[in-house]
Design an enzyme around this catalytic site. Structure first.
Site, PDB file in Angstrom:
ATOM      1  N   LYS A  13       4.462  16.711  23.291  1.00  8.67           N
ATOM      2  CA  LYS A  13       3.726  15.456  23.532  1.00  8.67           C
ATOM      3  C   LYS A  13       4.680  14.295  23.788  1.00  8.67           C
ATOM      4  CE  LYS A  13       1.522  15.459  19.537  1.00  8.67           C
ATOM      5  NZ  LYS A  13       1.999  16.714  18.889  1.00  8.67           N
ATOM      6  N   ARG A  87      -5.588  12.037  15.010  1.00  2.00           N
ATOM      7  CA  ARG A  87      -5.302  13.330  14.403  1.00  2.00           C
ATOM      8  C   ARG A  87      -6.439  13.805  13.502  1.00  2.00           C
ATOM      9  NH1 ARG A  87       0.691  12.729  14.673  1.00  2.00           N
ATOM     10  NH2 ARG A  87       1.734  14.613  13.976  1.00  2.00           N
ATOM     11  N   ARG A 126      15.075  22.028  17.654  1.00  4.68           N
ATOM     12  CA  ARG A 126      15.276  20.574  17.732  1.00  4.68           C
ATOM     13  C   ARG A 126      16.142  20.106  16.557  1.00  4.68           C
ATOM     14  NH1 ARG A 126       9.800  17.210  18.226  1.00  4.68           N
ATOM     15  NH2 ARG A 126       9.494  17.451  16.010  1.00  4.68           N
ATOM     16  N   ARG A 138      15.155  14.954  11.645  1.00  3.97           N
ATOM     17  CA  ARG A 138      13.912  14.490  11.018  1.00  3.97           C
ATOM     18  C   ARG A 138      13.695  15.223   9.703  1.00  3.97           C
ATOM     19  NH1 ARG A 138       8.937  14.139  15.247  1.00  3.97           N
ATOM     20  NH2 ARG A 138       7.860  14.599  13.301  1.00  3.97           N
ATOM     21  N   ARG A 149       2.698  20.928   8.324  1.00  6.18           N
ATOM     22  CA  ARG A 149       2.279  20.191   9.533  1.00  6.18           C
ATOM     23  C   ARG A 149       1.349  21.035  10.399  1.00  6.18           C
ATOM     24  NH1 ARG A 149       8.002  18.719  11.696  1.00  6.18           N
ATOM     25  NH2 ARG A 149       6.967  17.764  13.492  1.00  6.18           N
TER      26      ARG A 149
HETATM   27  P1  AMP Z   1       4.779  12.962  14.593  1.00  5.79           P
HETATM   28  O1  AMP Z   1       6.012  12.233  14.968  1.00  5.79           O
HETATM   29  O2  AMP Z   1       3.629  12.671  15.509  1.00  5.79           O
HETATM   30  O3  AMP Z   1       5.011  14.440  14.423  1.00  5.79           O
HETATM   31  O4  AMP Z   1       4.324  12.406  13.163  1.00  5.79           O
HETATM   32  C1  AMP Z   1       5.173  12.534  12.034  1.00  5.79           C
HETATM   33  C2  AMP Z   1       4.363  12.339  10.757  1.00  5.79           C
HETATM   34  O5  AMP Z   1       3.801  11.013  10.745  1.00  5.79           O
HETATM   35  C3  AMP Z   1       3.175  13.262  10.587  1.00  5.79           C
HETATM   36  O6  AMP Z   1       3.521  14.525  10.046  1.00  5.79           O
HETATM   37  C4  AMP Z   1       2.316  12.438   9.621  1.00  5.79           C
HETATM   38  O7  AMP Z   1       2.857  12.449   8.319  1.00  5.79           O
HETATM   39  C5  AMP Z   1       2.501  11.030  10.164  1.00  5.79           C
HETATM   40  N1  AMP Z   1       1.527  10.713  11.228  1.00  5.79           N
HETATM   41  C6  AMP Z   1       1.795  10.428  12.535  1.00  5.79           C
HETATM   42  N2  AMP Z   1       0.681  10.167  13.217  1.00  5.79           N
HETATM   43  C7  AMP Z   1      -0.344  10.285  12.326  1.00  5.79           C
HETATM   44  C8  AMP Z   1      -1.762  10.154  12.425  1.00  5.79           C
HETATM   45  N3  AMP Z   1      -2.340   9.846  13.581  1.00  5.79           N
HETATM   46  N4  AMP Z   1      -2.493  10.351  11.292  1.00  5.79           N
HETATM   47  C9  AMP Z   1      -1.911  10.648  10.126  1.00  5.79           C
HETATM   48  N5  AMP Z   1      -0.590  10.815   9.960  1.00  5.79           N
HETATM   49  C10 AMP Z   1       0.203  10.629  11.053  1.00  5.79           C
END
Ligand code: AMP
Length: 192
Positions: A13, A87, A126, A138, A149
């Site tokens: 994404k 999400r 990654r 990360r 996740r």
């Molecule tokens: P990402 O970078 O999109 O993989 O997001 C990293 C982490 O941020 C996720 O595992 C969640 O802990 C939090 N997070 C990001 N976007 C959301 C969302 N829309 N709703 C809830 N938690 C989020």
């Protein structure tokens, strides 16, 4: 044009959002990036979400909806790419309401389809690449958090595929091809 990129962690994404920013002048709204920025700058909210994020769980709907609301109020001439948001079903409902309030619309939801083995390989890859290049890894790019996740994705986010399908907004794209192949498939989906 406003679009959502939907897909599990590691589906690509962020990479594809980057291409859309370059080619179409759209604004990428990654709630994950916003939350990581809040942690780095040490805000109260950043501190509150740190442990939840590291475990791989979702933060509350209220927090991420607030972040998106701020951005929608600012606006974007080239439109928005929602990356990692919504999400959950309440987030999807909130996005619909916020777009309506600000007289904007949702034009497409692109689902990046990949299989789970590829996801695990990509995410572990990654983390290794970042470590080898001396870059920060990360905290949630490890196998334990990754399992959480993925489970969060299947329990809470994957119902959005049916939600947007029923609304008639969904376009599925094969996320397993090369970056350029996926990029081309998304471009043709958006131009259709
Ligand atoms: P990402 O970078 O999109 O993989 O997001 C990293 C982490 O941020 C996720 O595992 C969640 O802990 C939090 N997070 C990001 N976007 C959301 C969302 N829309 N709703 C809830 N938690 C989020």
């Amino acid at each position: 044009m406003n679009i959502i990129l939907l897909g599990p962690p590691g589906a690509g994404k962020g990479t594809q959002a980057g291409f859309l920013v370059e080619t179409r002048g759209m604004k990428q709204l990654s709630t994950g990036d916003m939350l990581r920025a809040a942690r780095t700058s040490g805000t109260e909210m950043g501190k509150k979400v740190a442990e939840i994020m590291d475990r791989g769980e979702l933060v509350t709907d209220e927090i991420v909806i607030g972040l998106i609301r701020e951005q929608l109020e600012i606006g974007s001439e080239g439109g928005f790419i929602f990356d990692g948001f919504p999400r959950t079903l309440p987030q999807a409902d909130a996005l619909g309401a916020l777009l309506a309030e600000t007289e904007q619309s949702l034009d497409a939801v692109v689902e990046l389809q990949v299989n789970d083995d590829v996801l695990v390989d990509r995410i572990v890859g990654r983390a290794k690449e970042a470590a080898a290049a001396g870059q920060p890894v990360r905290a949630d790019d490890n196998e334990e958090s990754l399992k959480v996740r993925l489970m969060e994705y299947y329990k809470k986010t994957s119902p959005l595929i049916g939600y947007y399908y029923a609304k008639g907004d969904l376009t599925a794209v094969d996320g397993l091809g090369t970056m350029d192949a996926v990029k081309a498939e998304i471009a043709s989906a958006l131009n259709a």
